[in-house]
Design a protein around this motif. Structure first.
Motif, PDB file in Angstrom:
ATOM      1  N   ALA A 155       1.026   4.006  -3.059  1.00 49.41           N
ATOM      2  CA  ALA A 155       0.730   5.413  -2.809  1.00 49.41           C
ATOM      3  C   ALA A 155       1.848   6.317  -3.319  1.00 49.41           C
ATOM      4  CB  ALA A 155       0.515   5.639  -1.312  1.00 49.41           C
ATOM      5  N   CYS A 174       1.592   6.589  -7.119  1.00 46.97           N
ATOM      6  CA  CYS A 174       0.496   7.495  -7.483  1.00 46.97           C
ATOM      7  C   CYS A 174       0.879   8.948  -7.215  1.00 46.97           C
ATOM      8  CB  CYS A 174      -0.764   7.134  -6.705  1.00 46.97           C
ATOM      9  SG  CYS A 174      -1.457   5.515  -7.132  1.00 46.97           S
ATOM     10  N   TRP A 195      -2.564   4.372   3.936  1.00 47.31           N
ATOM     11  CA  TRP A 195      -1.395   3.610   4.385  1.00 47.31           C
ATOM     12  C   TRP A 195      -1.038   3.941   5.833  1.00 47.31           C
ATOM     13  CZ3 TRP A 195       3.286   6.168   5.605  1.00 47.31           C
ATOM     14  CH2 TRP A 195       4.300   5.305   6.044  1.00 47.31           C
ATOM     15  N   LEU A 252       0.820  -1.205   0.000  1.00 48.80           N
ATOM     16  CA  LEU A 252       0.000   0.000   0.000  1.00 48.80           C
ATOM     17  C   LEU A 252       0.855   1.256   0.000  1.00 48.80           C
ATOM     18  CD1 LEU A 252      -2.916   0.999   0.051  1.00 48.80           C
ATOM     19  CD2 LEU A 252      -2.823   0.924   2.551  1.00 48.80           C
ATOM     20  N   LEU A 305      -3.975   7.974  -0.800  1.00 45.15           N
ATOM     21  CA  LEU A 305      -3.489   6.641  -0.449  1.00 45.15           C
ATOM     22  C   LEU A 305      -2.507   6.681   0.712  1.00 45.15           C
ATOM     23  CD1 LEU A 305      -3.057   4.810  -3.876  1.00 45.15           C
ATOM     24  CD2 LEU A 305      -4.725   4.360  -2.082  1.00 45.15           C
TER      25      LEU A 305
END
Length: 325
Positions: free
Chosen positions: A186, A189, A203, A182, A199
């Protein structure tokens, strides 16, 4: 009846004449891990050349961001495949449906093929990450940080494998890899769109929950589960390390690692919040022009016309000179 081998070949059936084949660790594992390291290096190069390099060219990243993008891209692929693989092994072996199996019948000397193969691949991946620091031309400032988490993974995975805690290690790796997947997703992204930080919030919540679950499960299995097992003798030949001193050392290692990760997380979050608040305060602060001292201007009565002050009746306010007779 179980058939045991020190190290399995690449692919082998688990059933021989109706009997299930199990394995235990041995010196041949070193050769097997070395072979898997070369395979991992090849897969690493394929992912880098055919996936990450093509994406990074479109993003036009700086050198620092480009290095972090490659790191997160490789780890996203690894963590995703490891999570799927680990979840499959845990479910098929029944470790989730029967949590007592994590410490019952210790020591877990005889391993199924998929469990042993998983651990050897994990060791091969994190060992291959050491020469990759040179091949990827990682900056000197990033090398200590990467060495820390590489060694951390190697110590925990090798410890669970050699101390015959493979079942507990699988569940803990599943939790850890899920949170790490995760995080790196993130970060990818964020590199694609710097305004996308949702994100990271997910996380941050998952990170704290993961630390809590790992500590709880480790204390439950090692502190309480193994303490109730009847066989509590130190016997390395039989793979039994279930003594009070060994249990305390294992719990101390797990707790220290989780505390260190939590401290780094809190430190990074506080630094991120300080930077965010400073940016917000800088945006709200409007620069004001220096105020000039107000000058008092004496105005004469009347109005101005062609630079001459006229009286209200239209005559000039200047004093007229008297002509001498």
């Amino acid at each position: 009846m179980f058939f045991t081998e020190s190290s399995p070949p690449l692919f082998i059936l688990q059933w021989t004449d109706g009997e299930m084949v199990h394995y235990h660790y041995g010196p041949k594992d070193l050769v097997t891990v070395l072979f898997y390291i070369f395979i991992t290096i090849i897969l690493h190069a394929v992912v880098q050349e055919y996936i990450l390099d093509k994406i990074s060219k479109r993003l036009h990243l700086s050198k620092v961001k480009h290095s972090k993008f490659n790191e997160s891209g490789q780890l996203v692929v690894f963590h995703l495949s490891s999570v799927i693989w680990c979840f499959y092994v845990v479910v098929t072996e029944g470790y989730l449906t029967n949590p007592r199996s994590l410490w019952e019948d210790y020591p877990h000397v005889h391993l199924p093929f998929q469990v042993k193969f998983f651990y050897l691949c994990q060791l091969a991946y994190w060992l291959h990450a050491l020469p990759e620091l040179y091949f990827q031309k990682v900056r000197k400032e990033e090398i200590p940080r990467q060495l820390q988490y590489i060694c951390l993974y190697l110590v925990h995975i090798a410890g669970a494998y050699l101390l015959n805690l493979s079942r507990l290690g699988l569940v803990l790796l599943l939790l850890q890899y899920s949170a790490e997947f995760l995080f790196h997703t993130a970060r990818l992204c964020y590199f694609a769109d710097e305004n996308n930080e949702k994100l990271f919030n997910a996380w941050a919540a998952a990170f704290g929950v993961t630390r809590l679950f790992i500590l709880t499960l480790a204390v439950l299995a090692i502190g309480f589960g193994l303490a109730r097992v009847e066989n509590q003798a130190f016997d390395p030949e039989k793979g039994n390390f279930n003594t009070l001193l060994c249990r305390l050392c294992m719990l101390l290692l797990v707790c220290a690692a989780q505390a260190w990760l939590m401290w780094r997380f809190i430190h990074s979050q506080l630094r991120h919040w300080r930077e965010h608040w400073s940016e917000q305060s800088a945006k709200r602060r409007v620069p004001t022009a220096p105020r000039l001292a107000a000058r008092l201007i004496k105005r004469e009565s009347g109005y101005h016309e062609n630079g001459v002050v006229k009286a209200e009746n239209g005559t000039s306010t200047r004093t007229k000179k008297l002509k001498s007779p």
